[in-house]
Design an enzyme around this catalytic site. Structure first.
Site, PDB file in Angstrom:
ATOM      1  N   HIS A  34      -0.586   4.638  -9.363  1.00 12.33           N
ATOM      2  CA  HIS A  34      -1.510   4.772  -8.220  1.00 12.33           C
ATOM      3  C   HIS A  34      -2.841   5.364  -8.678  1.00 12.33           C
ATOM      4  CE1 HIS A  34       2.461   5.017  -6.031  1.00 12.33           C
ATOM      5  NE2 HIS A  34       1.842   4.083  -5.345  1.00 12.33           N
ATOM      6  N   GLN A  58       8.298  -3.030   6.463  1.00 13.98           N
ATOM      7  CA  GLN A  58       8.597  -3.747   5.222  1.00 13.98           C
ATOM      8  C   GLN A  58       9.936  -3.337   4.616  1.00 13.98           C
ATOM      9  OE1 GLN A  58       4.812  -2.161   3.542  1.00 13.98           O
ATOM     10  NE2 GLN A  58       5.949  -1.987   1.626  1.00 13.98           N
ATOM     11  N   GLY A 148      -1.368  -2.746  -7.416  1.00 14.00           N
ATOM     12  CA  GLY A 148      -0.820  -2.709  -8.763  1.00 14.00           C
ATOM     13  C   GLY A 148      -0.180  -4.041  -9.132  1.00 14.00           C
ATOM     14  N   GLN A 149      -0.437  -4.486 -10.349  1.00  9.69           N
ATOM     15  CA  GLN A 149       0.129  -5.749 -10.833  1.00  9.69           C
ATOM     16  C   GLN A 149       1.654  -5.661 -10.952  1.00  9.69           C
ATOM     17  OE1 GLN A 149      -1.111  -8.708 -11.122  1.00  9.69           O
ATOM     18  NE2 GLN A 149       0.662  -9.623 -12.157  1.00  9.69           N
ATOM     19  N   LYS A 150       2.206  -4.440 -10.941  1.00 10.58           N
ATOM     20  CA  LYS A 150       3.671  -4.323 -11.018  1.00 10.58           C
ATOM     21  C   LYS A 150       4.321  -5.098  -9.876  1.00 10.58           C
ATOM     22  CE  LYS A 150       6.272  -0.709  -9.978  1.00 10.58           C
ATOM     23  NZ  LYS A 150       7.336  -1.283  -9.147  1.00 10.58           N
ATOM     24  N   GLN A 154       3.492  -9.165  -4.425  1.00  7.01           N
ATOM     25  CA  GLN A 154       2.633  -8.567  -3.402  1.00  7.01           C
ATOM     26  C   GLN A 154       1.163  -8.951  -3.649  1.00  7.01           C
ATOM     27  OE1 GLN A 154       3.160  -4.625  -1.436  1.00  7.01           O
ATOM     28  NE2 GLN A 154       1.673  -3.945  -2.919  1.00  7.01           N
ATOM     29  N   ILE A 177       1.048   0.279 -15.312  1.00 11.07           N
ATOM     30  CA  ILE A 177       1.059   1.480 -16.156  1.00 11.07           C
ATOM     31  C   ILE A 177       2.515   1.717 -16.562  1.00 11.07           C
ATOM     32  CG2 ILE A 177       0.592   3.965 -16.241  1.00 11.07           C
ATOM     33  CD1 ILE A 177      -1.960   2.359 -15.939  1.00 11.07           C
ATOM     34  N   GLU A 185       5.773   2.341 -14.274  1.00 15.46           N
ATOM     35  CA  GLU A 185       5.729   3.467 -13.328  1.00 15.46           C
ATOM     36  C   GLU A 185       6.061   2.964 -11.927  1.00 15.46           C
ATOM     37  OE1 GLU A 185       5.500   6.561 -13.902  1.00 15.46           O
ATOM     38  OE2 GLU A 185       4.408   6.852 -15.778  1.00 15.46           O
ATOM     39  N   SER A 187       7.530   4.691  -7.858  1.00 15.63           N
ATOM     40  CA  SER A 187       8.006   5.846  -7.089  1.00 15.63           C
ATOM     41  C   SER A 187       9.531   5.935  -7.150  1.00 15.63           C
ATOM     42  CB  SER A 187       7.565   5.718  -5.636  1.00 15.63           C
ATOM     43  OG  SER A 187       6.187   5.494  -5.586  1.00 15.63           O
TER      44      SER A 187
HETATM   45  O1  PAF Z   1       2.650  -1.343  -2.444  1.00 12.89           O
HETATM   46  C1  PAF Z   1       2.834  -0.555  -1.505  1.00 12.89           C
HETATM   47  O2  PAF Z   1       2.954   0.650  -1.693  1.00 12.89           O
HETATM   48  C2  PAF Z   1       2.941  -1.118  -0.092  1.00 12.89           C
HETATM   49  O3  PAF Z   1       3.598  -2.333  -0.063  1.00 12.89           O
HETATM   50  C3  PAF Z   1       1.590  -1.192   0.617  1.00 12.89           C
HETATM   51  C4  PAF Z   1       0.657  -2.178  -0.073  1.00 12.89           C
HETATM   52  C5  PAF Z   1       0.939   0.177   0.650  1.00 12.89           C
HETATM   53  C6  PAF Z   1       1.790  -1.675   2.053  1.00 12.89           C
HETATM   54  O4  PAF Z   1       2.602  -0.812   2.774  1.00 12.89           O
END
Ligand code: PAF
Length: 288
Positions: A34, A58, A148-150, A154, A177, A185, A187
């Site tokens: 991030h 989501q 992030g490309q990870k 998305q 990263i 990396e 969460s």
């Molecule tokens: O990648 C994320 O953390 C989430 O999917 C996002 C883009 C913040 C949308 O909730």
């Protein structure tokens, strides 16, 4: 740094002229990945807005699931990190603030693009992402947005969202990263035991094999790499596929002739991990 909890506060704060705006949307539990997004946004824009919102839409059952309840929430630590990284405004709304009339009836539908790969295991996930990101684009009106490309799927879905719905936003993908051991990396890494973390390294290792074979102009032998992951200790393979980076359609493997993306997801213990690498054909392993 201003920390705002309501949409009205956000509209007020963004009312004054402020030049270009870089948006870094997050769900908190921030890590180096991030901070790389924030650094890119800081370098490119006059104003940087970070958002922290664990979006129930989501997650499975609109958030009525363990994954949503157990998602790490650590606002004070996240705010310290964002302040240190030079963010100007943080928008951290409650669920009620973001969805004041309850779960939205009108949503963005990402059809088959959001239904494959990650979406196959997480039905509705990308519709939830596209819906909340659309709301953030409307509320913040960013010049550029950083992802992030990870989360390669998305990134591809958001690029299509912007193209298909004419959002005047430039989407920037920031490279993955990796920790010193090679793990991307995430969460979710916080939830890995030491033993699980060692098992999880099978994922970047498998992707590196594909990257090197592509660079060498060799047959990818994707099925043999899948088999390696299936037999890796402590790992349950969800998927490993080679796809077109923009459309996410599967590409015919063997020896590839144009750039592609290898995307994969595994389960290690109760944690689901994703990763991907770009496959660039025939550049030679030393020139990757
Ligand atoms: O990648 C994320 O953390 C989430 O999917 C996002 C883009 C913040 C949308 O909730």
């Amino acid at each position: 740094m201003k920390v705002l909890r309501t949409r009205n506060e956000l509209v007020d704060a963004l009312g004054a002229p402020h030049g270009t705006t870089g948006l870094v949307p997050t769900m908190g539990a921030l890590h180096q990945g991030h901070l790389a997004l924030v650094a890119a946004a800081r370098a490119d824009n006059d104003l940087v807005v970070g958002t922290i919102f664990v979006n129930p839409l989501q997650f499975e059952n609109q958030g009525d699931c363990e994954d949503y309840r157990r998602y790490p929430r650590q606002l004070p630590a996240d705010l310290d990190l964002l302040e240190g990284a030079g963010v100007d405004i943080v928008f951290a709304p409650s669920v009620e603030e973001m969805y004041p009339t309850g779960a939205p009836i009108v949503r963005v539908h990402t059809s088959s693009m959001g239904g494959r790969l990650e979406g196959a295991s997480r039905p509705g996930h990308f519709d939830g992402v596209a819906t909340v990101v659309s709301k953030l684009f409307n509320l913040i009106g960013p010049t550029r947005a950083y992802f992030g490309q990870k989360d390669a799927q998305q990134v591809a879905v958001i690029r299509r969202l912007v193209a298909d719905l004419d959002f005047p936003v430039e989407v920037r993908a920031v490279p993955i990263i990796r920790a010193a051991d090679g793990l991307a990396e995430s969460s979710r890494n916080q939830r890995l035991s030491t033993e699980d973390r060692a098992h999880a390294l099978a994922l970047p290792q498998a992707l590196t094999v594909l990257r090197d074979r592509a660079a060498d102009g060799r047959d990818l032998e994707v099925e043999s790499v899948r088999e390696t992951l299936r037999s890796a200790p402590g790992v349950r393979l969800d998927h490993l596929q080679v796809v077109d980076p923009a459309t996410l359609e599967p590409v015919t493997t063997g020896v590839i002739s144009r750039p592609a993306l290898a995307v994969a997801a595994i389960h290690v213990g109760a944690v689901r991990l994703i990763d991907n690498v770009e496959l660039v054909p025939g550049v030679g392993v030393d020139k990757r």
